[in-house]
Scaffold this motif. Structure first.
Motif, short mmCIF file in Angstrom:
data_model
loop_
_atom_site.label_atom_id
_atom_site.label_comp_id
_atom_site.label_asym_id
_atom_site.label_seq_id
_atom_site.Cartn_x
_atom_site.Cartn_y
_atom_site.Cartn_z
N ARG A 149 -37.98 -56.96 -19.27
CA ARG A 149 -37.87 -55.83 -20.18
C ARG A 149 -39.24 -55.39 -20.71
O ARG A 149 -40.10 -56.22 -21.02
CB ARG A 149 -36.96 -56.18 -21.36
N GLU A 150 -39.39 -54.09 -20.84
CA GLU A 150 -40.64 -53.53 -21.37
C GLU A 150 -40.90 -54.04 -22.79
O GLU A 150 -42.04 -54.34 -23.15
CB GLU A 150 -40.58 -52.01 -21.36
N GLU A 151 -39.83 -54.14 -23.58
CA GLU A 151 -40.00 -54.59 -24.96
C GLU A 151 -40.44 -56.05 -25.05
O GLU A 151 -40.88 -56.51 -26.10
CB GLU A 151 -38.72 -54.37 -25.76
N ASN A 152 -40.33 -56.79 -23.95
CA ASN A 152 -40.81 -58.16 -23.90
C ASN A 152 -42.13 -58.25 -23.15
O ASN A 152 -42.51 -59.32 -22.67
CB ASN A 152 -39.76 -59.07 -23.25
N GLY A 153 -42.82 -57.13 -23.06
CA GLY A 153 -44.12 -57.13 -22.38
C GLY A 153 -44.02 -57.34 -20.89
O GLY A 153 -44.99 -57.77 -20.26
N PHE A 154 -42.86 -57.05 -20.30
CA PHE A 154 -42.61 -57.22 -18.87
C PHE A 154 -42.76 -58.68 -18.43
O PHE A 154 -43.08 -58.95 -17.27
CB PHE A 154 -43.53 -56.32 -18.04
N ARG A 155 -42.51 -59.61 -19.33
CA ARG A 155 -42.52 -61.04 -18.97
C ARG A 155 -41.10 -61.48 -18.65
O ARG A 155 -40.14 -61.05 -19.31
CB ARG A 155 -43.10 -61.89 -20.10
N PRO A 156 -40.91 -62.36 -17.67
CA PRO A 156 -39.56 -62.78 -17.30
C PRO A 156 -38.93 -63.67 -18.36
O PRO A 156 -39.60 -64.49 -19.00
CB PRO A 156 -39.77 -63.55 -15.99
N ASP A 157 -37.63 -63.50 -18.55
CA ASP A 157 -36.86 -64.32 -19.48
C ASP A 157 -36.47 -65.61 -18.76
O ASP A 157 -35.78 -65.57 -17.75
CB ASP A 157 -35.61 -63.54 -19.90
N PRO A 158 -36.90 -66.77 -19.24
CA PRO A 158 -36.54 -68.03 -18.58
C PRO A 158 -35.04 -68.20 -18.39
O PRO A 158 -34.60 -68.76 -17.37
CB PRO A 158 -37.12 -69.10 -19.52
N GLU A 186 -48.21 -66.43 -21.17
CA GLU A 186 -48.86 -67.36 -22.10
C GLU A 186 -48.35 -68.78 -21.82
O GLU A 186 -47.39 -68.98 -21.06
CB GLU A 186 -48.53 -66.97 -23.54
N ARG A 187 -48.99 -69.76 -22.43
CA ARG A 187 -48.60 -71.15 -22.21
C ARG A 187 -47.11 -71.39 -22.50
O ARG A 187 -46.42 -72.06 -21.73
CB ARG A 187 -49.46 -72.09 -23.05
N GLN A 188 -46.62 -70.81 -23.61
CA GLN A 188 -45.22 -71.04 -23.95
C GLN A 188 -44.26 -70.46 -22.91
O GLN A 188 -43.18 -71.00 -22.67
CB GLN A 188 -44.88 -70.49 -25.34
N HIS A 221 -56.15 -66.42 -18.14
CA HIS A 221 -55.06 -66.79 -17.25
C HIS A 221 -54.85 -68.30 -17.24
O HIS A 221 -55.81 -69.07 -17.24
CB HIS A 221 -55.37 -66.32 -15.83
N LEU A 222 -53.59 -68.71 -17.24
CA LEU A 222 -53.23 -70.11 -17.08
C LEU A 222 -52.40 -70.25 -15.82
O LEU A 222 -51.47 -69.48 -15.59
CB LEU A 222 -52.40 -70.60 -18.27
N SER A 223 -52.73 -71.24 -15.00
CA SER A 223 -51.96 -71.51 -13.80
C SER A 223 -50.77 -72.40 -14.14
O SER A 223 -50.90 -73.36 -14.92
CB SER A 223 -52.83 -72.20 -12.74
N LEU A 224 -49.62 -72.10 -13.58
CA LEU A 224 -48.44 -72.94 -13.80
C LEU A 224 -48.71 -74.39 -13.42
O LEU A 224 -48.25 -75.32 -14.09
CB LEU A 224 -47.25 -72.41 -13.00
#
Length: 406
Positions: A149-158, A186-188, A221-224
């Motif tokens: 979602r755009e409102e979540n900064g285009f980050r995937p929801d776990p 982000e890390r979280q 950037h953080l690598s998984l």
């Protein structure tokens, strides 16, 4: 027997041309006809390749290093990649976990070719780079899209990832910094995704980190793999020289992953393209080990251009545009304008129609968001000169201002 009587493989029957390439080609056609086109369609840095890379490639050629290369990559480049992972990602990896390919796209193809059975599922968060679902389909896999979602900064929801996983899931694709949105994790975010993966031990992770050095506002950037080293036997890192080093045409990508997977990918490459050009490998060693000031200057330029473009787009009535955290793309939304009519009378019923009209009428080439699985949006690359970007934004503003909405 004529060629037309041959049967083309069914796997290609419904395979579309990548929209990024199609829009760039359409822009070139208009230019050839004399139109003053500004193309923001391709993700190509507008910086020269590092001079040390060019000198190293020339020196390798003069020294006669022009024979067949080892399929996994030449040792000097493998060693430079190992140093890069230690320096940039705090990862200590061994040479048997590394391979070099003809660009990042071949890394992706090799990995999917080496692992997918017909019907296997690949989870692809949308918006996504166009090639992930296309290659998956080509090889008989099934792309499973989850919407960011755009409102979540285009980050995937776990939780959306968890719900998408089935017994047929083979891969989860993570591309952050993201093409086309510029989103970063982000890390979280990574820790939450890692928790989902720990509960699904049959799922591999493709972490495409090609834009890792292009992050803004002091974010890193953080690598998984650095966040969840316990998942090392399931994570494949995709990277390469194209974006941060402005070496798109050199065609050098590289991967770090589990040894069995890397060996299988090497087998795929050995029976397709074989090894990567020796001169390009020599240049890549010099770039990876070279002065990081070039990347810093490039990043400073992109950050300025980001502010220029996004600032202008956010002032256009009818457009929305989230400030990207990385890469070199803006991803404006055009939902409020869908259904309207362009200044020259074209119905803008989709973002494809919007992008085509914008190109034909205002001579600005973009890519419709539908190509990335997320409509109605446009992707604009700000890897162009300040002058081109200012003029492109002016044309977009005028084009939108001429739209008649119902």
């Amino acid at each position: 027997m004529s060629f037309t009587s041959f049967t083309i493989a069914s796997r290609l029957a419904d395979l579309p041309r990548p929209a990024t390439i199609a829009m760039a080609a359409r822009a070139r056609e208009l230019k050839a006809q004399g139109a003053d086109v500004i193309s923001l369609a391709l993700g190509q840095p507008d910086f020269p390749s590092p001079p040390e890379a060019i000198e190293a490639a020339y020196a390798a050629a003069k020294a006669g290093d022009t024979g067949y290369p080892p399929i996994p990559g030449q040792k000097p480049l493998i060693d430079a990649i190992i140093r890069k992972f230690r320096r940039d990602n705090a990862l200590d990896v061994t040479s048997d976990r590394i391979m070099v390919a003809n660009g990042g796209k071949q890394v992706i193809f090799n990995a999917l070719m080496a692992s997918l059975e017909v019907g296997d599922e690949v989870i692809v968060p949308a918006p996504y780079w166009v090639s992930y679902p296309l290659i998956t389909r080509m090889l008989g896999g099934v792309p499973v899209e989850i919407r960011c979602r755009e409102e979540n900064g285009f980050r995937p929801d776990p939780e959306a990832i968890r719900e998408a996983i089935t017994p047929r899931t083979k891969w989860l694709v993570l591309n952050f910094p993201n093409n086309p949105t510029g989103a970063i994790l982000e890390r979280q975010d990574l820790e939450a995704i890692a928790d989902v993966l720990r509960a699904a031990p049959h799922v591999l992770v493709m972490s495409d980190e090609i834009y890792e050095h292009l992050t803004f506002d002091g974010k890193k950037h953080l690598s998984l793999l650095s966040v969840a080293p316990d998942l090392a036997d399931r994570i494949l890192i995709v990277n390469g020289m194209a974006k941060a080093y402005a070496m798109t045409g050199w065609r050098v990508g590289f991967a770090c992953g589990p040894v069995p997977l890397i060996q299988a990918m090497i087998a795929v490459q050995g029976n397709s393209t074989s090894g990567v050009c020796t001169l390009a490998q020599a240049g890549s060693v010099a770039a990876l080990d070279g002065d990081a000031d070039g990347i810093a200057r490039m990043l400073e330029t992109y950050e300025r251009r980001r502010g220029l473009v996004v600032g202008a787009l956010q002032q256009v009535p009818g457009l929305t545009c989230v400030m990207p955290d990385g890469a070199f793309y803006a991803y404006p939304g055009v939902a409020a304008l869908i259904g309207g009519t362009s200044g020259q009378g074209r119905l803008l019923d989709t973002d494809v129609a919007f992008a085509e009209a914008l190109l034909d009428e205002a001579h600005v080439a973009t890519v419709p968001g539908s190509a990335f699985g997320y409509s109605p949006y446009l992707r604009l690359s700000f890897a162009a000169s300040d002058e081109q970007l200012v003029e492109a934004c002016r044309r977009i503003t005028q084009f939108v201002g001429d739209i008649r909405t119902v």
